[in-house]
Design a protein around this motif. Structure first.
Motif, PDB file in Angstrom:
ATOM      1  N   MET A1058       0.820  -1.207   0.000  1.00  0.00           N
ATOM      2  CA  MET A1058       0.000   0.000   0.000  1.00  0.00           C
ATOM      3  C   MET A1058       0.861   1.267   0.000  1.00  0.00           C
ATOM      4  N   PHE A1062       0.218   4.316  -2.595  1.00  0.00           N
ATOM      5  CA  PHE A1062      -0.071   5.695  -2.196  1.00  0.00           C
ATOM      6  C   PHE A1062       1.059   6.657  -2.560  1.00  0.00           C
ATOM      7  N   SER A1097      -4.704  10.183  -0.623  1.00  0.00           N
ATOM      8  CA  SER A1097      -5.742   9.286  -1.119  1.00  0.00           C
ATOM      9  C   SER A1097      -5.403   8.794  -2.513  1.00  0.00           C
ATOM     10  N   PHE A1116       0.244  -2.301   9.785  1.00  0.00           N
ATOM     11  CA  PHE A1116       0.723  -0.926   9.885  1.00  0.00           C
ATOM     12  C   PHE A1116       1.962  -0.892  10.770  1.00  0.00           C
ATOM     13  N   TRP A1132      -6.666   4.045   7.949  1.00  0.00           N
ATOM     14  CA  TRP A1132      -6.953   3.772   6.530  1.00  0.00           C
ATOM     15  C   TRP A1132      -8.423   3.417   6.423  1.00  0.00           C
ATOM     16  N   GLU A1133      -9.023   3.902   5.364  1.00  0.00           N
ATOM     17  CA  GLU A1133     -10.415   3.533   5.120  1.00  0.00           C
ATOM     18  C   GLU A1133     -10.726   3.678   3.643  1.00  0.00           C
ATOM     19  N   GLY A1144     -12.512   0.086   7.248  1.00  0.00           N
ATOM     20  CA  GLY A1144     -11.375   0.849   7.717  1.00  0.00           C
ATOM     21  C   GLY A1144     -10.962   0.475   9.128  1.00  0.00           C
ATOM     22  N   GLU A1221      -9.518   5.553  -1.446  1.00  0.00           N
ATOM     23  CA  GLU A1221      -8.947   5.062  -0.201  1.00  0.00           C
ATOM     24  C   GLU A1221      -8.107   6.176   0.395  1.00  0.00           C
ATOM     25  N   LEU A1223      -5.821   7.936   3.888  1.00  0.00           N
ATOM     26  CA  LEU A1223      -5.014   7.729   5.085  1.00  0.00           C
ATOM     27  C   LEU A1223      -5.223   8.882   6.048  1.00  0.00           C
ATOM     28  N   PHE A1244       2.850  -0.145   5.447  1.00  0.00           N
ATOM     29  CA  PHE A1244       1.424  -0.396   5.291  1.00  0.00           C
ATOM     30  C   PHE A1244       1.294  -1.449   4.191  1.00  0.00           C
TER      31      PHE A1244
END
Length: 1452
Positions: A1058, A1062, A1097, A1116, A1132-1133, A1144, A1221, A1223, A1244
């Motif tokens: 991730m 990101f 995001s 994480f 995170w979601e 999330g 998504e 953060l 992550f």
């Protein structure tokens, strides 16, 4: 300095430390020096030591601000060795001196040291540091001065871990003024306990490092005021001291440059003695020397020789100086050179030597001739003190010189020492001898004058004559004089010639002989009227004879003058058209010579040429080549009479042809010819060449006579040429030198067709090694239609399509090299009719396999096309690709995209991922792939795939698996490891297929892990069918996976990186707004600070285009910051397009809870919240690692690789991928008013497995370095049946036998003993242990030391104390009596810790805590095992970030 008193000084002093003041003194008396010393030593100076906190809690970024504060603080003082001195110490767990008070003498030096001050790191032991500077910094040997105010300044950011009050009191008792500066989290009560009174002027506390500069002005003002006050107190305490001047001034050890000054001590406590001295002459500048008050002498050095010096000695006290003790002394003269001697004298050199002098810097030598006209030629030489013997060069011969030598003392010279000597004259030659004297010549001989003579001058003159002849000769010892007069006396003088001039003469005389008469007079050929007279020459140089004759019995006398004929007639230097004639005759009466010549063949008439009398050679031309000629030379005298004629014969050379024709440097369009030139001079050479088998005119070129090679260009390839080389002369041309040469073949071989079908055919050939391109043309012989294509020089085949069935085609292949094209090579082939089957039928389009119907990936085949493959095997590879890709279902952007690259020396992209969107066109493209050929460079090819095919231009898609299949038959000739590792790390799935001579180890390095799933090997391509089914299955499974592959702990796993998605990687983070790069849990690990409202995001369709898997683990590694808000926020979601949360992880900083949420399969929103103690420690500022394992039934939490717990949930439903998504988004965010929390994130990942949390080792956390015990294999030995405690209300199986096994010493690491996951019910570590089939043997428990201040808990030590939950008839009581056990925090251990039958020995507490109920597990059995004392080590707990355990520093 005033006129009458050199010690009288007008003083203006600015006190730079404290309040400016001006002191003026203008009266000139004897006490002015005393007053000057008093003033200069009593400006408000001080010794200041700064003590800087360098513990981990400061941090490297804040330590930079501390350095800036120190620079500003130092800049406020006047720093110098006699002004304010500044020292600095840094402390953490142990203090160290950065520099002492006397280390630097200038402010710039101190500032440079501040700028380079290193960050120490460690704990905060302020009390120890205060004691350290008292014992080490405020000492005389460290630069601390008596009678000078002393100041200590402390800078710290936290509370000390030791007692500070006694050390601070000791410093204050020693008269040291203490200032305390606290920053951020400093304890103000502790600062007051350290600082001197009053607190309001000596204690400073600022909220942050960035505002430290605001206190500098006030701090320096207070420090200055306190320094002045201390200074006054020191002066007042020293006021009653007995003082006086030193006595008994004595000088001794006087030399030319120094003398010793000594005196008797002055009364009282003298700090220093100051000795002032200056030359007594007017204008002498005073100098001074300072010694300690314990000394009573000083040696004054570097004085002038023979100079009187005035002396004054002052006793310097703390607050005053005494009167002067005066005197004077005169230095001695400088020692001079002795024993000067001049020796080894020659005509231009001499040597000088003398006795050496000690203590000098060198010598100066002057020398000059004494003659008046050369008096200005004085020369000077300077040599070192080690030289006492010197050669003087370039002197004038026979000249008297004076030589003077001085001893040098720097720029000062001693008295001179001189001597005289005369150089020798130049040596003349010796022993003149005359020999071989005749009527016109004489030979002179002599002995050489000297080796340095360059030549001789010979002068000779007749004794009765006036003209003197002169000749200069080289360095010889004999010479012959010619052209002398016979019977004449000559005087001779010989001079030697030198570079310096001419020597005296060597003289002598000789007389030449008379001219001799003819020899051997004879008469011959006597007749009645005549006879011949002949005689011999008596000497050379005779040109005329007078012949007289008369009858013997009387009569007239007759005479005639007879001249000589020419001598030495030669005909030489023959050429094809000329002869050179030469002769000798020394007769000044000859006016000219007549030279006649005629060919002996009679082809030409006789010809003649006249030559002047001074000339004795002539060149006869033009003549016939290869012909004899008679040449006659007749002298013609001035009176018109002819002399005697002499004849000779010579022959001209023939017209020779060149020889030895050679051919080299053959190429496709050129070759070089070389020949040997004939002996006769030529005008040049004609080169004629033409093809041997092609009619037509020849080509011709001409080259000069100095050329014997030629590069012939612009020829036809593969053609034989006839070459002729002809010599050109003035009189014609030679016969040709003939040969042949052939150019190289520029064309392919073995041209043939294959795969001949109704509408297509392929042609192949043996490539030409030098080819750049091939021009391939196919032409229908039926209608003349053509197709033309150019392919690379390494190609060996080409296919043509859209042909007409049953038609004859001519295929031509022309080889191109640079700008050349070779002849076309052709073949003719007929396409079959509809009833004719193709030679190599390919399979029909295969149906999709079931396992591949859901495949969606970017799939690349990398195929070995090297020479070792061969044509037949390459066709097998094509059929394998055809079959494998035919097993796929949907081809194109909505399914699987396929690309193929072929490699040898380099890689060639046959087609890209986005080239074809359906299976039919894809399979057709595969059939058209042609064999490449070359070497095997697999590493370069894999790099080509990564950089040229897996690109956006190549059609690669985000969020779908990227699969690479490599096929090769041999070991790569370059490195494959680096690029393969990079691709595996970046999530590519790589399969490696090897056959024939492939290297299995190399295949393993190329492929993803595990190897048994990604590496295939067969003996040959015929056996590839054996693995085809399994390979297709594995490839399609990889292409079907919802999760891409990532490399974790050396294995390829399904999951999502991730951080990469990101953009939180070093190469991309700068493009993400609101993100900065900072040190992570270790300094070498980067982490990323998400600043407030960064709202990092990404669209969900790019990250999870297929949604989330059913089972996964969210991982994480993060740290909360002081400015992280107390309100809940989502680490995170995933949001839908309406910004509504779907799934999330939420942290509540205020409530110290962790929450996971999602929508279940029924569409209901569900949450699970965790608030256990291990959850709460995530909120205290250190880095922590969080695993959330989400399955269809459970949400399980692991913090720092320790299981916290799990809670039931329902299986998740599908998520929407049309949102984003995010953060760090705040829970209270709504719509466009979204904001986010600041925090640091280092890792992550989302791993598509729930087992990852149990396999991770948390090696990124400094405080969780784990050890793994070695577990040997244990044999089962007489295993009786014993009671086995339950585990989680379950009886162990037979495979879990629990016979008594001794427990050995096991040290703990990082405050932790092995947890339940690490030990079984007998305390044996289970990490990396064999299966449950192992039996256990008796193991007693021995002493086990603890590390990092924690005793092993009941979980860790398996003390076999069952809890209340363990007493339900599943325990095996072991009759352990109860012994004393100390209380912890006034609490006695509860019943869950021990039962009434368990003995406990004394166990010391750890951090005032005994093991809790949670420290005993229900996996423990209760065999006999006494508990012994276990030593502890004082270390803080890890619940709070302290200096001992910083977030970015490992602690063991």
């Amino acid at each position: 300095y005033l006129e009458n008193d050199p010690f009288c000084i007008y003083v203006v002093v600015l006190d730079q430390i404290c309040t400016p003041k001006v002191l003026r003194y203008s009266r000139c008396h004897s006490w002015t020096v005393t007053l000057l010393i008093y003033i200069l030593w009593h400006i408000a100076i001080a010794d200041i030591v700064i003590l800087v906190d360098g513990s981990w809690s400061i941090g490297r970024l804040n330590f930079r601000l501390v350095r800036m504060f120190l620079e500003n603080l130092v800049s406020a003082f006047s720093v110098g060795i006699d002004q304010t001195r500044i020292g600095l110490a840094q402390y953490s767990g142990d203090p160290r001196i950065e520099w002492h008070l006397n280390a630097f003498t200038t402010k710039d030096a101190v500032l440079d040291a501040v700028k380079n001050l290193p960050y120490k790191g460690g704990n905060t032991l302020t009390g120890l540091a205060l004691t350290y500077i008292l014992e080490n910094s405020f000492k005389p040997e460290s630069g601390s001065r008596s009678g000078v105010p002393k100041v200590g300044i402390l800078i710290t950011d936290g509370k000390s871990q030791d007692d500070v009050i006694p050390p601070a009191q000791s410093l204050r008792d020693a008269g040291i003024e203490l200032f305390a500066i606290g920053v951020k989290n400093a304890d103000e009560n502790e600062l007051r306990a350290i600082a001197s009174e009053p607190d309001n002027t000596h204690v400073y506390n600022v909220a942050d490092f960035s505002i430290m500069s605001s206190i500098i002005e006030g701090l320096t003002q207070i420090v200055c005021e306190r320094v002045e006050e201390q200074d006054k107190e020191i002066k007042e305490s020293a006021g009653q001291e007995t003082q006086g001047a030193p006595q008994d001034l004595v000088t001794s050890e006087v030399t030319a440059r120094s003398f010793r000054v000594s005196w008797s001590h002055a009364p009282g406590s003298v700090e220093k003695y100051r000795v002032v001295f200056y030359p007594a002459t007017q204008g002498g500048r005073p100098e001074e020397a300072v010694v300690d008050g314990t000394e009573n002498y000083v040696v004054l050095r570097y004085l002038n020789s023979l100079t009187e010096y005035q002396l004054a000695v002052f006793a310097v006290y703390t607050s005053s100086a005494s009167e002067a003790l005066r005197g004077s002394e005169t230095t001695l003269a400088l020692p001079m050179v002795n024993g000067l001697e001049l020796y080894d004298v020659t005509h231009n050199t001499m040597r000088a030597r003398w006795s050496g002098v000690q203590g000098i810097s060198g010598y100066m030598v002057l020398y000059a001739p004494l003659t008046k006209d050369q008096a200005s030629d004085e020369k000077e030489m300077k040599v070192s003190d080690a030289v006492t013997d010197l050669q003087l060069e370039d002197l004038t011969p026979a000249t008297e010189y004076t030589v003077t030598v001085y001893a040098m003392y720097g720029e000062e010279a001693s008295d001179p020492m001189s001597s005289q000597q005369t150089t020798l004259p130049l040596s003349p030659p010796k022993n003149l001898v005359f020999s071989e004297v005749d009527h016109n010549s004489a030979k002179l001989s002599w002995e050489a004058a000297s080796r340095k003579v360059t030549g001789y001058r010979i002068m000779y003159v007749k004794t009765d004559g006036l003209k003197t002849d002169e000749v200069d000769v080289g360095p010889v010892t004999s010479w012959t004089l010619n052209d002398l007069t016979s019977a004449t006396e000559y005087e001779v003088a010989i001079f030697g010639i030198y570079d310096e001039g001419q020597s005296e003469a060597l003289s002598g005389s000789f007389t030449t002989d008379p001219v001799p008469g003819p020899l051997d007079l004879q008469a011959s050929e006597v007749t009645a009227e005549s006879f011949r007279v002949s005689w011999g020459h008596s000497a050379p140089g005779i040109v005329l004879y007078k012949l007289t004759w008369a009858p013997y019995d009387g009569g007239d006398t007759k005479e005639v003058m007879v001249r000589q004929a020419v001598r030495g007639l030669q005909v030489q230097e023959e050429t094809t058209y000329s002869l050179e004639v030469s002769w000798q005759l020394e007769d000044p009466k000859v006016d000219q010579y007549r030279v006649t010549y005629v060919s002996l063949t009679g082809d030409r008439n006789e010809e003649s040429v006249l030559v002047p009398g001074q000339q004795t050679t002539v060149l006869l031309q033009p003549l016939l080549s290869d012909t004899e000629h008679k040449v006659t030379v007749t002298p013609v005298y001035t009176d018109g009479q002819d002399g005697i004629s002499v004849s000779s014969v010579g022959r001209t050379l023939p017209l020779s042809a060149p020889s030895n024709l050679r051919v080299s440097e053959e190429w496709f369009s050129r070759f070089r010819i070389t020949w040997d030139t004939p002996p006769s001079p030529t005008l040049g050479f004609r080169v004629v060449y033409q093809p041997t088998s092609v009619p037509g005119s020849a080509l011709e070129t001409f080259v000069g006579d100095d050329v014997n090679t030629m590069l012939i260009l612009n020829l036809q390839s593969d053609t034989e040429y006839t070459v002729k080389v002809i010599s050109s002369y003035t009189t014609g041309s030679s016969q040709p030198l003939q040969g042949t040469a052939k150019t190289l073949y520029l064309g392919v071989t073995n041209l043939n067709t294959y795969q001949v079908m109704m509408s297509s055919m392929c042609v192949q050939w043996q490539p030409h090694r030098q080819a750049d391109l091939y021009r391939v043309v196919i032409e229908s012989l039926l209608n003349g239609q053509k197709q033309e294509v150019s392919v690379g020089g390494s190609a060996s085949r080409q296919c043509f399509y859209d042909l007409t069935p049953n038609s004859q085609y001519k295929i031509s292949v022309s080889t191109q090299l640079q700008d050349m094209e070779g002849p076309a090579v052709t073949t003719i082939t007929t396409t079959p009719t509809d009833t004719t089957p193709p030679r190599h039928p390919l399979p029909t389009i295969p149906p999709a396999k079931e396992v591949c119907k859901a495949a969606k990936a970017d799939l690349v085949f990398l195929v070995d096309g090297s020479w070792s493959i061969g044509d037949d095997n390459f066709q097998k590879i094509i059929r394998f690709l055809y079959s494998t890709t035919g097993s796929l279902d949907l081809i194109g952007p909505d399914g699987t995209q396929v690309a193929i690259a072929q490699f040898s020396d380099d890689a060639r992209t046959e087609f890209k991922l986005n080239s074809y969107a359906n299976k039919e066109t894809l399979l057709d493209a595969i059939r058209r792939i042609t064999y490449k050929g070359g070497n095997t460079k697999t590493g370069r090819a894999i790099k080509h795939v990564k950089e040229s095919i897996f690109t956006s231009e190549g059609g690669v898609r985000r969020g779908v698996p990227k699969v690479l299949v490599v096929l090769t038959d041999g070991r790569s000739q370059d490195d494959v490891n680096k690029v393969s590792k990079e691709m595996q790390m970046e999530g590519y799935i790589i399969f490696a297929i090897g056959f024939a001579d492939a290297d299995y180890g190399e295949l393993v390095n190329i492929a993803s892990k595990p190897s048994d799933r990604h590496v295939f090997f067969v003996d040959d391509l015929d056996a590839v069918k054996k693995i085809e089914e399994q390979l297709i299955t594995f490839v399609c499974e990889a292409a079907t996976a919802t999760c891409p592959s990532v490399l974790m702990r050396g294995n390829t796993m399904a999951g999502f990186r991730m951080m990469d998605m990101f953009g939180l990687v070093e190469k991309e983070y700068s493009n993400v707004e609101g993100v900065s790069l900072e040190p992570g849990s270790f300094n070498s690990f980067p982490c990323y600070r998400l600043h407030k409202d960064a709202l990092v995001s990404q669209p969900t369709k790019y990250l999870h285009p297929e949604g989330l898997p059913s089972d996964y683990t969210i991982t994480f590694l993060f740290r909360l910051l002081p400015d992280t808000p107390q309100e809940p926020f989502a680490l995170w979601e995933i949001l839908n397009k309406d910004n509504e949360p779907l799934v999330g992880v939420i942290l509540d900083n205020g409530g110290k809870t962790l929450t996971f949420f999602n929508y279940d399969y029924k569409g209901d929103f569900q949450t699970v919240t965790f608030d256990e103690p291990d959850i709460k420690k995530m909120f205290y500022g250190s880095f922590h690692k969080l695993h959330m394992a989400i399955s269809k039934t459970t949400a399980r939490v692991v913090v720092d690789c320790k299981v916290v717990g799990g809670k039931p949930i329902n299986a998740a439903g599908n998520i929407s991928i049309d949102g984003v998504e995010v953060l760090g988004r705040m829970v209270r965010s709504r719509g466009k008013r979204d904001n986010s929390a600041p925090f640091q994130i280092q890792m992550f990942d989302i791993i598509c497995s729930t087992s990852w949390a149990s396999r991770d080792k948390c090696c990124e956390l400094p405080g969780l370095v784990r050890t793994t015990a070695f577990k040997p294999t244990i044999q089962t030995i007489n295993r009786p049946t014993v009671n086995r405690p339950t585990v989680n209300n379950q009886q162990p199986t037979d495979q879990q036998s629990t016979t008594n096994r001794p427990i050995t010493n096991r040290p703990t690491v990082n405050n932790q003993q092995p947890t339940d996951q690490q030990t079984n019910n007998h305390g044996v570590p289970t990490t990396n242990r064999p299966t449950d089939q192992q039996s256990t043997t008796n193991r007693p428990i021995t002493n086990r030391p603890t590390v990092n201040n924690q005793q092993p808990t009941d979980q860790q030590t398996n003390s076999q104390q069952p809890t209340d939950q363990q007493t339900n008839n599943q325990q095996t009581n072991s009759q352990q009596p109860t012994t004393n056990r100390p209380t912890v925090n006034n609490q006695q251990t509860n019943n869950q810790q021990t039962n009434s039958q368990q003995p406990t020995t004394n166990r010391p507490t750890v951090d005032n805590q005994q093991p809790t109920d949670q420290q005993s597990t229900d996996q423990q059995s209760t065999t006999n095992r006494p508990i012994t004392n276990r030593p502890t080590v004082n270390r803080p707990t890890d619940q709070q970030p302290t200096d001992q355990q910083p977030a970015d520093q490992p602690t063991i």
